[in-house]
Design an enzyme around this catalytic site. Sequence first.
Site, PDB file in Angstrom:
ATOM      1  N   THR A   1       0.840  -1.181   0.257  1.00  0.00           N
ATOM      2  CA  THR A   1      -0.107  -0.127  -0.058  1.00  0.00           C
ATOM      3  C   THR A   1       1.076   1.228   0.270  1.00  0.00           C
ATOM      4  O   THR A   1       1.525   1.466   1.022  1.00  0.00           O
ATOM      5  CB  THR A   1      -1.011  -0.048   1.096  1.00  0.00           C
TER       6      THR A   1
ATOM      7  N   LYS B   1      -7.608   1.593  -1.735  1.00  0.00           N
ATOM      8  CA  LYS B   1      -7.253   0.925  -0.823  1.00  0.00           C
ATOM      9  C   LYS B   1      -7.021   1.665   0.356  1.00  0.00           C
ATOM     10  O   LYS B   1      -7.333   1.557   1.490  1.00  0.00           O
ATOM     11  CB  LYS B   1      -5.775   0.352  -1.133  1.00  0.00           C
TER      12      LYS B   1
ATOM     13  N   LYS C   1       0.959   5.235   8.834  1.00  0.00           N
ATOM     14  CA  LYS C   1       1.291   5.470   7.367  1.00  0.00           C
ATOM     15  C   LYS C   1       0.228   5.455   6.651  1.00  0.00           C
ATOM     16  O   LYS C   1      -0.023   6.509   5.914  1.00  0.00           O
ATOM     17  CB  LYS C   1       2.049   4.129   6.801  1.00  0.00           C
TER      18      LYS C   1
END
Lengths: 288, 288
Positions: free
Chosen positions: B96, B171, B239
């Site tokens: 990701t 995502k 993150k």
Amino acid sequence: MAERVAFIGLGIMGQAMALNLHKQYPLIVHNRSANRADPLLAEGAVWAGSPRLAAQEADYVFLMLKDDQAVRAMVEGPEGVFEGVRPGAIIVDHSTISPETTRNLAKTAKSRGVAWCDAPVTGGDIGAREATLTIMVGAGAPEFARIKPLLAVMGQRIVHVGAVGQGQSRKLVANMVSGLTLMAASEGVRMGLALGLPLETLDAVMTHGSAQSFELAKVLDRLRHANYAPGFSVDNRYKDLRLAVELAESVGFAANMAKFAEGLFGEHLKAGFADWDEASYIKRWGES
Amino acid sequence: MAERVAFIGLGIMGQAMALNLHKQYPLIVHNRSANRADPLLAEGAVWAGSPRLAAQEADYVFLMLKDDQAVRAMVEGPEGVFEGVRPGAIIVDHSTISPETTRNLAKTAKSRGVAWCDAPVTGGDIGAREATLTIMVGAGAPEFARIKPLLAVMGQRIVHVGAVGQGQSRKLVANMVSGLTLMAASEGVRMGLALGLPLETLDAVMTHGSAQSFELAKVLDRLRHANYAPGFSVDNRYKDLRLAVELAESVGFAANMAKFAEGLFGEHLKAGFADWDEASYIKRWGES
């Protein structure tokens, strides 16, 4: 002898729950706006002209009302439930109100020989209609045993969670989580649309991974059908968030997200969405 | 001729995914820390000493890495994938990372005759082990057709969501929602405990009503077993929240909850929980 059962409060949730209960326990009903009783009267339920009259013949008095103020208005005062209800009866309050108000009302009830049980529900309007609600009961053990068969007609999971008031505490916690989850889901879906992602693939991706939740499924469904009829109104959702934040503060718990979310949701309320379904929060960023 | 497949990045997710893929497509593997390859080598996978060496014989190069920086470190530079990979190969990035980095790397790949597909996953470590992941693919149609059979070995729902980069956008949106949902669930469960509500009834009430979510179930399970081994680390969760907020800002979308949550979760990260599972957020209020 058959149990005599009164049901007061025929809003979206209350009407659906009363219709289920009435199938097995013929009801005496009352509501502030009489026309909300029509579907029940059509099924043979009996109208009572006041909360006092509804309660005076009843072994069980069910309440499903908007907030602390509405509950107090129905049970206190000269035409209230407390004036009619007989010793030995049980008042079952399905409303979501503060644990503190609940404990105060339980005291007054006790002084009249009446038991008060708090029995807030979760599962939404769909759960109310389909009798799949989860019902969290704060009650003494004997009272819980008496009311359980009646609750089982309206819900799927009837959980005795503790003493009077503890049903409300658990409900407020659960509603705080569902409210925050609703807002998270709405923000994500709207961001996806803002990024130009089609609703269909957002749907496919988000409802099968770790973003999955009851509230996300609801938001996507409401958006797809452009249907914001309440359901669970913005007004009620905001009330529960506020009560949860107050409850957190009363025990010194730092409910950071909830406090922040209360502010955001309050802005949505003030923007004119009070009577819309909570899923209208997805319109916070303008039309989608 | 059998396809030659390389897999680079054997963290918690990558190792589990590679073990599944290896059952049908014998792998060449590489990882920064070589010992993470042991379970794969025990199953007959072949070790490559660098990303370049892993890629040079491969028709498909799979990546599952921590962040933008880790992906760039593995693919760029003299020993990177780009130096080894052959024209006609496909690089499939399960990491990701930002859509922008993805589009830049896809350009470099294209200049070498190589296709880049972004294929981030959702479903957590459990989904990776059980091959029930949802995989969101940003790719051209011919590339998607080529890689789909391989992805189907690692996941249950393989969704072609659009052009290169769009897998990452979706995502990040999905992860924003799951991150906020995790924080909501944690805050609610801890508030319940602060109110003296036992975990068992919290569980019974919350997992069957409108508070229900994948993340709530995870938090309750982790708490019940006092297990905070990652899973999905606080570092990674933070993150993704940060990337989602950046993505929102890049299109002028007001991700209010996410921005606020990024601050709260950042405090949790700095409190020493970077390598713990994200469910450790429940310890934000002290020990439970």
